[in-house]
Design a protein around this motif. Structure first.
Motif, PDB file in Angstrom:
ATOM      1  N   SER A  37       5.332  32.836 -10.399  1.00  0.00           N
ATOM      2  CA  SER A  37       5.108  32.855 -11.848  1.00  0.00           C
ATOM      3  C   SER A  37       5.537  34.169 -12.490  1.00  0.00           C
ATOM      4  CB  SER A  37       3.625  32.614 -12.140  1.00  0.00           C
ATOM      5  OG  SER A  37       3.374  32.654 -13.526  1.00  0.00           O
ATOM      6  N   CYS A  38       6.260  34.028 -13.593  1.00  0.00           N
ATOM      7  CA  CYS A  38       6.665  35.170 -14.418  1.00  0.00           C
ATOM      8  C   CYS A  38       6.752  34.660 -15.859  1.00  0.00           C
ATOM      9  CB  CYS A  38       8.000  35.743 -13.945  1.00  0.00           C
ATOM     10  SG  CYS A  38       8.584  37.159 -14.900  1.00  0.00           S
ATOM     11  N   VAL A  39       5.649  34.797 -16.595  1.00  0.00           N
ATOM     12  CA  VAL A  39       5.534  34.190 -17.921  1.00  0.00           C
ATOM     13  C   VAL A  39       5.216  35.274 -18.953  1.00  0.00           C
ATOM     14  CG1 VAL A  39       4.320  32.470 -19.317  1.00  0.00           C
ATOM     15  CG2 VAL A  39       4.716  32.052 -16.865  1.00  0.00           C
ATOM     16  N   PHE A  40       5.935  35.228 -20.062  1.00  0.00           N
ATOM     17  CA  PHE A  40       5.675  36.157 -21.162  1.00  0.00           C
ATOM     18  C   PHE A  40       4.267  35.900 -21.696  1.00  0.00           C
ATOM     19  CE2 PHE A  40       6.258  37.875 -25.500  1.00  0.00           C
ATOM     20  CZ  PHE A  40       6.780  39.128 -25.155  1.00  0.00           C
ATOM     21  N   PRO A  41       3.439  36.948 -21.854  1.00  0.00           N
ATOM     22  CA  PRO A  41       2.024  36.746 -22.185  1.00  0.00           C
ATOM     23  C   PRO A  41       1.764  36.139 -23.552  1.00  0.00           C
ATOM     24  CG  PRO A  41       2.607  39.079 -22.306  1.00  0.00           C
ATOM     25  CD  PRO A  41       3.790  38.376 -21.709  1.00  0.00           C
ATOM     26  N   GLU A  42       2.697  36.224 -24.471  1.00  0.00           N
ATOM     27  CA  GLU A  42       2.486  35.675 -25.798  1.00  0.00           C
ATOM     28  C   GLU A  42       3.402  34.470 -26.016  1.00  0.00           C
ATOM     29  OE1 GLU A  42       3.303  38.815 -28.473  1.00  0.00           O
ATOM     30  OE2 GLU A  42       1.852  40.210 -27.599  1.00  0.00           O
ATOM     31  N   ARG A  43       2.941  33.569 -26.844  1.00  0.00           N
ATOM     32  CA  ARG A  43       3.774  32.408 -27.156  1.00  0.00           C
ATOM     33  C   ARG A  43       4.949  32.869 -28.003  1.00  0.00           C
ATOM     34  NH1 ARG A  43       0.579  27.182 -29.126  1.00  0.00           N
ATOM     35  NH2 ARG A  43       2.731  26.434 -28.808  1.00  0.00           N
ATOM     36  N   HIS A  44       6.140  32.593 -27.486  1.00  0.00           N
ATOM     37  CA  HIS A  44       7.330  33.092 -28.164  1.00  0.00           C
ATOM     38  C   HIS A  44       8.516  32.244 -27.754  1.00  0.00           C
ATOM     39  CE1 HIS A  44      10.514  35.817 -29.466  1.00  0.00           C
ATOM     40  NE2 HIS A  44       9.596  36.478 -30.177  1.00  0.00           N
ATOM     41  N   ARG A  97      11.041  29.075 -23.614  1.00  0.00           N
ATOM     42  CA  ARG A  97       9.637  29.131 -24.013  1.00  0.00           C
ATOM     43  C   ARG A  97       8.918  30.343 -23.428  1.00  0.00           C
ATOM     44  NH1 ARG A  97      10.407  23.796 -22.282  1.00  0.00           N
ATOM     45  NH2 ARG A  97       9.171  24.246 -20.407  1.00  0.00           N
ATOM     46  N   GLY A  98       9.670  31.235 -22.809  1.00  0.00           N
ATOM     47  CA  GLY A  98       9.062  32.445 -22.259  1.00  0.00           C
ATOM     48  C   GLY A  98       8.574  32.320 -20.840  1.00  0.00           C
ATOM     49  N   ASP A  99       8.991  31.257 -20.134  1.00  0.00           N
ATOM     50  CA  ASP A  99       8.603  31.064 -18.742  1.00  0.00           C
ATOM     51  C   ASP A  99       9.811  31.359 -17.861  1.00  0.00           C
ATOM     52  OD1 ASP A  99       7.706  30.301 -16.270  1.00  0.00           O
ATOM     53  OD2 ASP A  99       7.015  28.313 -16.868  1.00  0.00           O
ATOM     54  N   PHE A 100       9.758  32.509 -17.170  1.00  0.00           N
ATOM     55  CA  PHE A 100      10.888  32.964 -16.342  1.00  0.00           C
ATOM     56  C   PHE A 100      10.568  32.829 -14.846  1.00  0.00           C
ATOM     57  CE2 PHE A 100      10.535  35.394 -20.288  1.00  0.00           C
ATOM     58  CZ  PHE A 100      11.724  35.056 -20.907  1.00  0.00           C
ATOM     59  N   SER A 101       9.709  31.881 -14.520  1.00  0.00           N
ATOM     60  CA  SER A 101       9.252  31.708 -13.139  1.00  0.00           C
ATOM     61  C   SER A 101      10.413  31.327 -12.223  1.00  0.00           C
ATOM     62  CB  SER A 101       8.161  30.637 -13.060  1.00  0.00           C
ATOM     63  OG  SER A 101       7.047  31.002 -13.848  1.00  0.00           O
TER      64      SER A 101
END
Length: 322
Positions: A37-44, A97-101
């Protein structure tokens, strides 16, 4: 400035400002698939043309290995190391969506290491917006231990038990247990050999040597710490103290056979007796009764004399009395 290779991209890392690093841990079985998992903490929402995404191994003291990356303007992610080709994948739709997993397929023992996820935005002069380190722990189930006990009688004062288990990960702990009171036997009594096989998994062979006693009941335990798993196989070595031989003179399996033979003989004897009785009864019922007179006539004539003579007795008075 346009970057065209992962090698050139690496040169920028030392000049980029520091970002808070997120630490995570993941466990996976050998042969399975896992998501790091590597997800940007804010919705962006992100523009793929504005992103540089980079996954690499992060092991202190060793060169960094590129796992996979995405560079702005590329239609898909690239791969730097052949070990991860066709195994490491980034989802373009998820990155919007900011999910770089990182999706890693067919886990191997060699994948047990630290992976670093780095995300940069070109519009922010390559500011690092995400820095995540994921530690991947790899495990594999050991086979159920196989314990070989001494076979047959022996005059040796010691007994040797062998315990074998294969294809596990990580390196196991091996224990021998006294099943009489469930206590652990002294480790000095065992000799363990642990080796890596062709699949990169561990095989273990443990040899236990203990003093001979009238009855030995031991168990071999293989512990996989990562899986919180203990596999135990019990082996019993029972010895006959009295007598000259190990075992008994007549096996329990032969007893029913002998009982069957005796029962068969009794049945045959009963049939013979029944036939004899029936034959006698038939003979009596069919043979005509004999005339007593014939019976007497058949006897030889006998003469009796008397010491007292009676002149008045008719002659032959004793005839027929016999």
């Amino acid at each position: 400035m346009r970057l065209t290779s992962a090698g050139m991209f690496l040169l920028l890392f030392s000049a980029l400002q520091a970002t808070d690093v997120q630490e995570k841990e993941v466990r996976a079985l050998v042969g399975s698939d896992v998501e790091l998992s590597c997800v940007f903490p804010e919705r962006h929402s992100f523009d793929l043309n504005d992103l540089y995404v980079y996954w690499q191994t992060s092991v202190v003291g060793t060169p960094k290995t590129v796992v996979t990356y995405y560079l702005s303007g590329n239609s898909s992610a690239g791969h730097e190391d052949n070990r991860y080709r066709d195994r490491a994948r980034l989802s373009l739709e998820s990155m919007k969506r900011g999910d770089f997993s990182l999706h890693l397929h067919n886990i191997t023992p060699q994948d047990e290491q630290r992976f670093n996820c780095l995300v940069f935005r070109k519009s922010l002069e390559l500011d690092k917006i995400l820095d995540v380190v994921v530690t991947l722990h790899v495990a594999a189930n050991y086979s159920m231990p196989v314990v070989r006990a001494p076979s047959g009688p022996s005059e040796n004062e010691e007994l040797t038990f062998t315990c074998t288990s294969v294809n596990g990960y990580p390196r196991p702990n091996v224990y021998w247990i006294n099943r009489t009171d469930n206590s652990l036997l002294n480790e000095t009594l065992q000799n363990n050999t642990v080796s890596l096989n062709a699949q990169g998994l561990y095989d273990v062979v443990s040899v236990l040597t203990i003093r001979r006693t009238p009855s030995v009941n031991v168990g071999c335990c293989i512990e996989n710490v990562l899986l919180h798993q203990n596999l135990t196989t019990i082996s019993t070595q029972a010895e006959t103290v009295t007598g000259t031989e190990y075992g008994i003179t007549e096996s329990q399996a032969d007893a029913p056979k002998k009982q069957g033979a005796v029962l068969s003989a009794l049945i045959v004897l009963g049939v013979v007796v029944a036939v004899a009785v029936a034959t006698g009864w038939v003979c009596r019922s069919r043979c005509p009764p004999q005339d007593p007179r014939r019976s007497w006539a058949a006897r030889p004539e006998q003469t009796f004399s008397s010491t007292v003579s009676d002149e008045n007795s008719p002659p032959g008075a004793w005839t027929g009395f016999l």
